[in-house]
Design a protein around this motif. Structure first.
Motif, PDB file in Angstrom:
ATOM      1  N   GLN A 198       0.821  -1.202   0.000  1.00  0.00           N
ATOM      2  CA  GLN A 198       0.000   0.000   0.000  1.00  0.00           C
ATOM      3  C   GLN A 198       0.862   1.263   0.000  1.00  0.00           C
ATOM      4  O   GLN A 198       1.871   1.332   0.693  1.00  0.00           O
ATOM      5  CB  GLN A 198      -0.894   0.009   1.238  1.00  0.00           C
ATOM      6  N   LEU A 199       0.443   2.256  -0.759  1.00  0.00           N
ATOM      7  CA  LEU A 199       1.090   3.568  -0.739  1.00  0.00           C
ATOM      8  C   LEU A 199       0.243   4.456   0.167  1.00  0.00           C
ATOM      9  O   LEU A 199      -0.842   4.903  -0.221  1.00  0.00           O
ATOM     10  CB  LEU A 199       1.195   4.144  -2.156  1.00  0.00           C
ATOM     11  N   VAL A 200       0.729   4.664   1.377  1.00  0.00           N
ATOM     12  CA  VAL A 200      -0.050   5.361   2.404  1.00  0.00           C
ATOM     13  C   VAL A 200       0.818   6.387   3.134  1.00  0.00           C
ATOM     14  O   VAL A 200       2.014   6.511   2.873  1.00  0.00           O
ATOM     15  CB  VAL A 200      -0.666   4.366   3.414  1.00  0.00           C
ATOM     16  N   VAL A 201       0.207   7.082   4.083  1.00  0.00           N
ATOM     17  CA  VAL A 201       0.867   8.176   4.782  1.00  0.00           C
ATOM     18  C   VAL A 201       2.196   7.767   5.416  1.00  0.00           C
ATOM     19  O   VAL A 201       3.137   8.549   5.443  1.00  0.00           O
ATOM     20  CB  VAL A 201      -0.093   8.803   5.828  1.00  0.00           C
ATOM     21  N   THR A 202       2.318   6.550   5.893  1.00  0.00           N
ATOM     22  CA  THR A 202       3.535   6.138   6.604  1.00  0.00           C
ATOM     23  C   THR A 202       4.728   5.882   5.684  1.00  0.00           C
ATOM     24  O   THR A 202       5.858   5.851   6.154  1.00  0.00           O
ATOM     25  CB  THR A 202       3.280   4.869   7.445  1.00  0.00           C
ATOM     26  N   ASN A 203       4.483   5.721   4.380  1.00  0.00           N
ATOM     27  CA  ASN A 203       5.606   5.421   3.493  1.00  0.00           C
ATOM     28  C   ASN A 203       5.690   6.329   2.278  1.00  0.00           C
ATOM     29  O   ASN A 203       6.608   6.213   1.489  1.00  0.00           O
ATOM     30  CB  ASN A 203       5.554   3.960   3.048  1.00  0.00           C
ATOM     31  N   ARG A 204       4.765   7.232   2.136  1.00  0.00           N
ATOM     32  CA  ARG A 204       4.728   8.080   0.946  1.00  0.00           C
ATOM     33  C   ARG A 204       5.961   8.951   0.795  1.00  0.00           C
ATOM     34  O   ARG A 204       6.433   9.190  -0.308  1.00  0.00           O
ATOM     35  CB  ARG A 204       3.484   8.941   0.915  1.00  0.00           C
ATOM     36  N   GLN A 205       6.524   9.440   1.907  1.00  0.00           N
ATOM     37  CA  GLN A 205       7.669  10.342   1.811  1.00  0.00           C
ATOM     38  C   GLN A 205       8.916   9.610   1.297  1.00  0.00           C
ATOM     39  O   GLN A 205       9.651  10.148   0.477  1.00  0.00           O
ATOM     40  CB  GLN A 205       7.952  11.016   3.154  1.00  0.00           C
ATOM     41  N   GLU A 206       9.127   8.402   1.760  1.00  0.00           N
ATOM     42  CA  GLU A 206      10.262   7.610   1.280  1.00  0.00           C
ATOM     43  C   GLU A 206      10.124   7.335  -0.224  1.00  0.00           C
ATOM     44  O   GLU A 206      11.082   7.457  -0.994  1.00  0.00           O
ATOM     45  CB  GLU A 206      10.350   6.292   2.055  1.00  0.00           C
ATOM     46  N   PHE A 207       8.921   6.963  -0.637  1.00  0.00           N
ATOM     47  CA  PHE A 207       8.608   6.721  -2.046  1.00  0.00           C
ATOM     48  C   PHE A 207       8.875   7.975  -2.874  1.00  0.00           C
ATOM     49  O   PHE A 207       9.583   7.947  -3.890  1.00  0.00           O
ATOM     50  CB  PHE A 207       7.133   6.292  -2.143  1.00  0.00           C
ATOM     51  N   LYS A 208       8.332   9.085  -2.417  1.00  0.00           N
ATOM     52  CA  LYS A 208       8.464  10.350  -3.130  1.00  0.00           C
ATOM     53  C   LYS A 208       9.927  10.777  -3.230  1.00  0.00           C
ATOM     54  O   LYS A 208      10.393  11.187  -4.296  1.00  0.00           O
ATOM     55  CB  LYS A 208       7.630  11.419  -2.418  1.00  0.00           C
ATOM     56  N   GLN A 209      10.673  10.673  -2.132  1.00  0.00           N
ATOM     57  CA  GLN A 209      12.070  11.113  -2.127  1.00  0.00           C
ATOM     58  C   GLN A 209      12.936  10.279  -3.065  1.00  0.00           C
ATOM     59  O   GLN A 209      13.811  10.813  -3.742  1.00  0.00           O
ATOM     60  CB  GLN A 209      12.637  11.091  -0.711  1.00  0.00           C
ATOM     61  N   ALA A 210      12.691   8.986  -3.118  1.00  0.00           N
ATOM     62  CA  ALA A 210      13.464   8.117  -4.013  1.00  0.00           C
ATOM     63  C   ALA A 210      13.282   8.547  -5.468  1.00  0.00           C
ATOM     64  O   ALA A 210      14.242   8.581  -6.246  1.00  0.00           O
ATOM     65  CB  ALA A 210      13.053   6.655  -3.822  1.00  0.00           C
ATOM     66  N   ILE A 211      12.070   8.906  -5.824  1.00  0.00           N
ATOM     67  CA  ILE A 211      11.800   9.337  -7.199  1.00  0.00           C
ATOM     68  C   ILE A 211      12.376  10.730  -7.443  1.00  0.00           C
ATOM     69  O   ILE A 211      12.983  10.987  -8.489  1.00  0.00           O
ATOM     70  CB  ILE A 211      10.296   9.267  -7.504  1.00  0.00           C
ATOM     71  N   LEU A 212      12.223  11.637  -6.485  1.00  0.00           N
ATOM     72  CA  LEU A 212      12.795  12.983  -6.640  1.00  0.00           C
ATOM     73  C   LEU A 212      14.313  12.927  -6.805  1.00  0.00           C
ATOM     74  O   LEU A 212      14.886  13.672  -7.604  1.00  0.00           O
ATOM     75  CB  LEU A 212      12.420  13.862  -5.449  1.00  0.00           C
ATOM     76  N   GLY A 247      -1.664  12.316  -3.118  1.00  0.00           N
ATOM     77  CA  GLY A 247      -1.009  13.621  -3.074  1.00  0.00           C
ATOM     78  C   GLY A 247       0.445  13.537  -3.484  1.00  0.00           C
ATOM     79  O   GLY A 247       0.954  14.408  -4.201  1.00  0.00           O
ATOM     80  N   ALA A 248       1.129  12.497  -3.051  1.00  0.00           N
ATOM     81  CA  ALA A 248       2.528  12.304  -3.432  1.00  0.00           C
ATOM     82  C   ALA A 248       2.647  12.102  -4.937  1.00  0.00           C
ATOM     83  O   ALA A 248       3.552  12.664  -5.581  1.00  0.00           O
ATOM     84  CB  ALA A 248       3.123  11.114  -2.680  1.00  0.00           C
ATOM     85  N   LEU A 249       1.747  11.328  -5.518  1.00  0.00           N
ATOM     86  CA  LEU A 249       1.772  11.106  -6.965  1.00  0.00           C
ATOM     87  C   LEU A 249       1.515  12.403  -7.735  1.00  0.00           C
ATOM     88  O   LEU A 249       2.190  12.683  -8.735  1.00  0.00           O
ATOM     89  CB  LEU A 249       0.749  10.042  -7.356  1.00  0.00           C
ATOM     90  N   VAL A 250       0.563  13.209  -7.264  1.00  0.00           N
ATOM     91  CA  VAL A 250       0.268  14.485  -7.915  1.00  0.00           C
ATOM     92  C   VAL A 250       1.492  15.398  -7.851  1.00  0.00           C
ATOM     93  O   VAL A 250       1.882  16.026  -8.840  1.00  0.00           O
ATOM     94  CB  VAL A 250      -0.969  15.161  -7.284  1.00  0.00           C
ATOM     95  N   SER A 251       2.105  15.475  -6.695  1.00  0.00           N
ATOM     96  CA  SER A 251       3.293  16.298  -6.512  1.00  0.00           C
ATOM     97  C   SER A 251       4.433  15.835  -7.413  1.00  0.00           C
ATOM     98  O   SER A 251       5.118  16.653  -8.051  1.00  0.00           O
ATOM     99  CB  SER A 251       3.719  16.252  -5.042  1.00  0.00           C
ATOM    100  N   LEU A 252       4.649  14.538  -7.486  1.00  0.00           N
ATOM    101  CA  LEU A 252       5.690  13.991  -8.360  1.00  0.00           C
ATOM    102  C   LEU A 252       5.398  14.292  -9.824  1.00  0.00           C
ATOM    103  O   LEU A 252       6.305  14.634 -10.592  1.00  0.00           O
ATOM    104  CB  LEU A 252       5.823  12.484  -8.147  1.00  0.00           C
ATOM    105  N   SER A 253       4.153  14.173 -10.219  1.00  0.00           N
ATOM    106  CA  SER A 253       3.775  14.449 -11.600  1.00  0.00           C
ATOM    107  C   SER A 253       4.086  15.899 -11.946  1.00  0.00           C
ATOM    108  O   SER A 253       4.650  16.191 -13.011  1.00  0.00           O
ATOM    109  CB  SER A 253       2.290  14.161 -11.809  1.00  0.00           C
ATOM    110  N   ARG A 254       3.750  16.800 -11.051  1.00  0.00           N
ATOM    111  CA  ARG A 254       4.019  18.216 -11.272  1.00  0.00           C
ATOM    112  C   ARG A 254       5.526  18.464 -11.425  1.00  0.00           C
ATOM    113  O   ARG A 254       5.972  19.162 -12.337  1.00  0.00           O
ATOM    114  CB  ARG A 254       3.464  19.050 -10.114  1.00  0.00           C
ATOM    115  N   ARG A 255       6.303  17.872 -10.538  1.00  0.00           N
ATOM    116  CA  ARG A 255       7.761  18.058 -10.572  1.00  0.00           C
ATOM    117  C   ARG A 255       8.358  17.513 -11.864  1.00  0.00           C
ATOM    118  O   ARG A 255       9.221  18.134 -12.478  1.00  0.00           O
ATOM    119  CB  ARG A 255       8.388  17.371  -9.357  1.00  0.00           C
TER     120      ARG A 255
END
Length: 110
Positions: A19-33, A59-67
Motif C-alpha cells: 500500500q502507498l499510504v501516509v507512513t511510506n509516501r515520503q520515502e517513495f516520493k524522495q526516491a523518485i525525486l 497527493g505524493a503522486l500528484v506532486s511527483l507528476s508536477r515536478r
C-alpha cells in the motif's frame, strides 16, 4: 509497502509492493525525486502488486507528476487493479496521469 527501482538511462521503473499510504509516501516520493535530480525524465510506477493508495499517496503522486512535468518529464501509472482504476476515475486523476495496462504499453508511447 516496499518498492524497487530499475533505472535505464532517463527512465525509472518503480515497482510498488503493498500500500502507498501516509507512513511510506515520503520515502517513495524522495526516491523518485532523487532520480529526477539525476536526470530521469520518465517514471513508470507499476502498481501490479499494490491494492491500495490513500489520499496522502495520491497527493505524493500528484506532486511527483508536477515536478516531472516542470523538468520536461512524465509520470505514468501501470498495473492498476479495478479498485485503483475506479479511484483515479472518480477523482478525475485519470486526466492527470496516463494509465496503462502494462509496462510495455507505458514505455511504447515514448
Amino acid at each position: 509497502m516496499s518498492f524497487s527501482l530499475e533505472r535505464t538511462d532517463d527512465v525509472l521503473i518503480v515497482t510498488v509492493d503493498g500500500q502507498l499510504v501516509v507512513t511510506n509516501r515520503q520515502e517513495f516520493k524522495q526516491a523518485i525525486l532523487d532520480a529526477v535530480e539525476q536526470g530521469v525524465k520518465l517514471v513508470v510506477a507499476d502498481f501490479s502488486t499494490s491494492g491500495y493508495i490513500d489520499s496522502s499517496g495520491l497527493g505524493a503522486l500528484v506532486s511527483l507528476s508536477r515536478r516531472l512535468r516542470e523538468s520536461g518529464g512524465d509520470l505514468r501509472l501501470v498495473g492498476l487493479n479495478d479498485d485503483l482504476r475506479t479511484l483515479f476515475e472518480l477523482t478525475r486523476l485519470d486526466a492527470l496521469f496516463p494509465l496503462y495496462a502494462t509496462r510495455a504499453d507505458a514505455l511504447g508511447t515514448r
